[in-house]
Design a protein around this motif. Structure first.
Motif, short mmCIF file in Angstrom:
data_model
loop_
_atom_site.label_atom_id
_atom_site.label_comp_id
_atom_site.label_asym_id
_atom_site.label_seq_id
_atom_site.Cartn_x
_atom_site.Cartn_y
_atom_site.Cartn_z
N ALA A 40 0.71 -1.09 -0.15
CA ALA A 40 0.06 0.26 -0.06
C ALA A 40 0.80 1.27 -0.16
N PRO A 41 0.49 2.50 -0.20
CA PRO A 41 1.13 3.58 -0.28
C PRO A 41 1.79 4.11 0.59
N GLY A 42 3.10 4.45 0.77
CA GLY A 42 4.03 4.76 1.92
C GLY A 42 3.69 3.10 3.47
N LYS A 43 3.67 2.22 2.50
CA LYS A 43 4.35 0.88 3.59
C LYS A 43 4.56 0.15 3.15
N GLU A 44 5.86 -1.33 3.86
CA GLU A 44 6.22 -1.39 3.25
C GLU A 44 5.93 -2.95 2.65
N ARG A 45 6.11 -3.45 1.71
CA ARG A 45 5.26 -5.01 1.46
C ARG A 45 5.21 -5.39 2.24
N GLU A 46 4.48 -6.23 2.11
CA GLU A 46 4.33 -7.18 3.14
C GLU A 46 3.62 -8.59 2.14
N TYR A 75 -3.31 -17.92 -8.82
CA TYR A 75 -4.64 -17.38 -8.72
C TYR A 75 -4.38 -17.09 -7.24
N LEU A 76 -4.72 -15.53 -7.46
CA LEU A 76 -5.62 -15.79 -5.76
C LEU A 76 -6.64 -14.60 -5.65
N GLN A 77 -7.53 -16.04 -4.98
CA GLN A 77 -8.94 -15.52 -5.00
C GLN A 77 -9.49 -14.78 -3.82
N MET A 78 -10.16 -13.45 -3.94
CA MET A 78 -9.87 -12.67 -2.99
C MET A 78 -11.58 -12.67 -2.34
N ASN A 79 -12.42 -12.55 -1.78
CA ASN A 79 -13.38 -11.88 -1.07
C ASN A 79 -13.86 -11.69 -0.14
N SER A 80 -14.54 -11.50 -0.05
CA SER A 80 -14.92 -9.95 1.27
C SER A 80 -13.92 -9.18 1.31
N LEU A 81 -14.31 -8.46 0.04
CA LEU A 81 -12.38 -7.18 0.61
C LEU A 81 -13.05 -6.23 0.94
N LYS A 82 -11.62 -5.71 2.11
CA LYS A 82 -12.26 -4.51 2.49
C LYS A 82 -11.17 -3.23 2.15
N PRO A 83 -11.53 -1.88 2.54
CA PRO A 83 -10.75 -0.99 2.23
C PRO A 83 -9.23 -1.16 2.25
N GLU A 84 -8.95 -1.93 3.02
CA GLU A 84 -8.04 -2.49 4.54
C GLU A 84 -7.11 -2.95 3.58
N ASP A 85 -7.64 -3.78 1.91
CA ASP A 85 -6.84 -4.65 0.82
C ASP A 85 -6.10 -4.43 0.22
N THR A 86 -6.61 -2.16 -0.08
CA THR A 86 -6.09 -1.48 -1.30
C THR A 86 -4.96 -1.90 -1.24
N ALA A 87 -4.23 -2.31 -2.32
CA ALA A 87 -2.89 -2.60 -2.53
C ALA A 87 -2.76 -2.72 -3.15
N VAL A 88 -0.84 -2.67 -4.52
CA VAL A 88 -0.57 -2.89 -5.18
C VAL A 88 -0.07 -4.56 -4.91
#
Length: 118
Positions: A40-46, A75-88
């Motif tokens: 995410a912007p301004g954060k380390e890669r996790e 593949y990465l299936q992402m369900n129940s997405l949250k705003p905090e999941d926003t990232a590259v």
């Protein structure tokens, strides 16, 4: 050598789903361990996920990773997405075993943007 290309990112509302894909070039895909990371912007890669067993606590129960060796695709299936999941989101590969530290991975895709609105 392996080249990785991610796709499938986009803009979704909270609670929605996306499926990311990572296609590897070359014929050595099955010999590599692949994992998903995000930044995410301004954060380390996790670390996000590796194989179909290892997940970060923040995504456990919501994200599922899988791979198709015949198609050289993970593949990465992402369900129940949250705003905090926003990232590259990035896929990464190494030839040894799974690690959760980005520096242990030798190959990286260019990333795909996932944005989750509230």
């Amino acid at each position: 050598q392996v080249q990785l290309v991610e796709s499938g990112g986009g803009l979704v509302q909270a609670g929605g789903s996306l499926r990311l894909s990572c296609v590897a070039s070359g014929r050595t895909f099955s010999r590599y361990y692949l994992a998903w990371f995000r930044q995410a912007p301004g954060k380390e890669r996790e670390f996000v996920a590796a194989g179909n067993t290892f997940y970060a606590d923040s995504v456990k129960g919501r994200f599922t990773s899988s791979r198709d060796d015949a198609k050289n695709t993970v593949y990465l299936q992402m369900n129940s997405l949250k705003p905090e999941d926003t990232a590259v989101y990035y896929c990464a590969a190494r030839s040894g075993s799974y690690y959760t530290t980005p520096s242990y991975y030798d190959y990286w895709g260019q990333g795909t943007q996932v944005t989750v609105s509230s």
